[in-house]
Design an enzyme around this catalytic site. Structure first.
Site, PDB file in Angstrom:
ATOM      1  N   HIS A   1      63.334  76.402  52.631  1.00  0.00           N
ATOM      2  CA  HIS A   1      63.148  75.427  51.547  1.00  0.00           C
ATOM      3  C   HIS A   1      62.600  74.093  52.063  1.00  0.00           C
ATOM      4  O   HIS A   1      62.342  73.191  51.270  1.00  0.00           O
ATOM      5  CB  HIS A   1      64.447  75.246  50.745  1.00  0.00           C
ATOM      6  CG  HIS A   1      65.481  74.405  51.403  1.00  0.00           C
ATOM      7  ND1 HIS A   1      66.538  74.933  52.115  1.00  0.00           N
ATOM      8  CD2 HIS A   1      65.612  73.076  51.479  1.00  0.00           C
ATOM      9  CE1 HIS A   1      67.272  73.948  52.578  1.00  0.00           C
ATOM     10  NE2 HIS A   1      66.728  72.809  52.221  1.00  0.00           N
TER      11      HIS A   1
ATOM     12  N   ASP B   1      66.989  81.926  53.836  1.00  0.00           N
ATOM     13  CA  ASP B   1      66.474  80.560  53.935  1.00  0.00           C
ATOM     14  C   ASP B   1      66.163  80.230  55.399  1.00  0.00           C
ATOM     15  O   ASP B   1      66.920  79.504  56.052  1.00  0.00           O
ATOM     16  CB  ASP B   1      67.512  79.591  53.341  1.00  0.00           C
ATOM     17  CG  ASP B   1      66.950  78.207  53.112  1.00  0.00           C
ATOM     18  OD1 ASP B   1      65.726  78.015  53.307  1.00  0.00           O
ATOM     19  OD2 ASP B   1      67.726  77.306  52.744  1.00  0.00           O
TER      20      ASP B   1
ATOM     21  N   SER C   1      69.165  69.590  56.286  1.00  0.00           N
ATOM     22  CA  SER C   1      68.952  71.023  56.177  1.00  0.00           C
ATOM     23  C   SER C   1      67.820  71.452  57.105  1.00  0.00           C
ATOM     24  O   SER C   1      66.912  70.689  57.412  1.00  0.00           O
ATOM     25  CB  SER C   1      68.737  71.482  54.744  1.00  0.00           C
ATOM     26  OG  SER C   1      67.906  70.633  54.049  1.00  0.00           O
TER      27      SER C   1
END
Ligand SMILES: *[C@@H]1O[C@H](CO)[C@@H](O)[C@H](O)[C@H]1NC(C)=O
Ligand SMILES: *[C@@H]1O[C@H](CO)[C@@H](O)[C@H](O)[C@H]1NC(C)=O
Ligand SMILES: *[C@@H]1O[C@H](CO)[C@@H](O)[C@H](O)[C@H]1NC(C)=O
Ligand SMILES: *[C@@H]1O[C@H](CO)[C@@H](O)[C@H](O)[C@H]1NC(C)=O
Length: 245
Positions: free
Chosen positions: A65, A109, A202
């Site tokens: 992402h 992810d 992240s």
């Protein structure tokens, strides 16, 4: 199409907080020479930051992402506001988000970034080992994360922050979301210390015994734990991408 719409209406996405190393501490400069700072422009034309980590001289791993335009990687950084002598800024030649990454379940992810040129390895820039397929990280194992994400005061951190986190039993995450699959994800946090990662962190690694076992994927506002991608489940895909690119 209709079915997809109905599913979206029935299960609205929880607000994605991405993840802040809140209440972490500043990392000793260059004690994590594998850390990469990633900048990109997202679908809404905004600059965003993510963490990542160097897995080969010419490959950085991060979360899928964190994909966007104008991707650039900075290695060897401690304070990203300063042009440190150790810093190597390298554009991304090609991004390989996992082809089965889902924006809804957020499974798979992970992303590999092929760098335009090889990083120069030295004391401030080093690779980190990836796990083998059979390396299973389990509950109660204490690992650590690092990143330049949002601090507890709401500001982004200029300096690399780090925190220890504990791998949780899968039930802890299954209780928070029906989209949790322990064979491809890791449930991480420490309810007692209330340390977590935040927006901008992240893509960073969960490091257990000097091996990158997880990738910070997402968390829920004010809820601990967080969900990480379990890297050991993706070893064949990682090898496939890195061997041909
Ligand atoms: C899913 O994420 C990708 C990558 O960020 C984006 O290009 C795509 O538009 C997203 N799809 C949906 C349905 O949000
Ligand atoms: C956040 O950053 C702004 C701009 O640098 C600064 O004025 C403000 O005091 C900071 N907030 C806190 C809580 O440190
Ligand atoms: C998960 O939820 C159940 C039911 O609410 C509860 O009994 C259990 O203790 C929870 N487990 C964890 C690990 O949070
Ligand atoms: C979890 O992921 C694995 C690997 O993708 C898959 O084989 C399995 O069916 C998934 N489990 C559930 C409950 O969806």
């Amino acid at each position: 199409m209709m079915l997809l719409l109905l599913i979206l209406l029935a299960f609205p996405l929880p607000s994605r907080t991405f993840i802040v190393i809140k209440r972490g501490t500043e990392a000793r400069p260059h004690s994590r020479p594998y850390m990469a700072f990633i900048r990109f422009i997202n679908d809404n034309h905004l600059w965003r930051r993510c963490g990542g980590f160097l897995v080969r001289e010419d490959f950085v791993m991060t979360a899928a992402h964190c994909h966007g335009r104008n991707m650039c990687v900075i290695l060897g950084a401690q304070n990203i506001k300063i042009k440190e002598a150790t810093r190597q800024s390298i554009p991304v030649l090609q991004a390989f988000p996992h082809p089965e990454h889902s924006n809804i379940s957020r499974f798979n992810d992970l992303m590999l970034l092929k760098l335009k040129w090889k990083a120069h390895l030295n004391s401030a820039v080093k690779t980190i080992a990836l796990p083998q397929s059979q390396d299973l990280v389990g509950p109660n194992e204490v690992c650590n994360v690092a990143g330049w994400g949002v601090l507890a005061n709401g500001n982004c951190s200029d300096t690399l922050q780090e925190a220890d986190l504990e791998v949780q039993h899968k039930q802890t995450c299954e209780n928070v979301t029906k989209y949790y699959n322990n064979s491809i994800q890791l449930c991480v946090g420490n309810p007692l210390h209330r340390m977590r990662a935040g927006r901008g962190d992240s893509g960073g690694p969960l490091v257990c015994k000097n091996v990158a076992q997880g990738i910070i994927s997402y968390g829920y506002k004010k809820k601990i734990p967080m969900i990480f991608t379990r890297i050991s489940s993706f070893v064949p895909w990682i090898h496939k991408i890195m061997n041909v690119s």
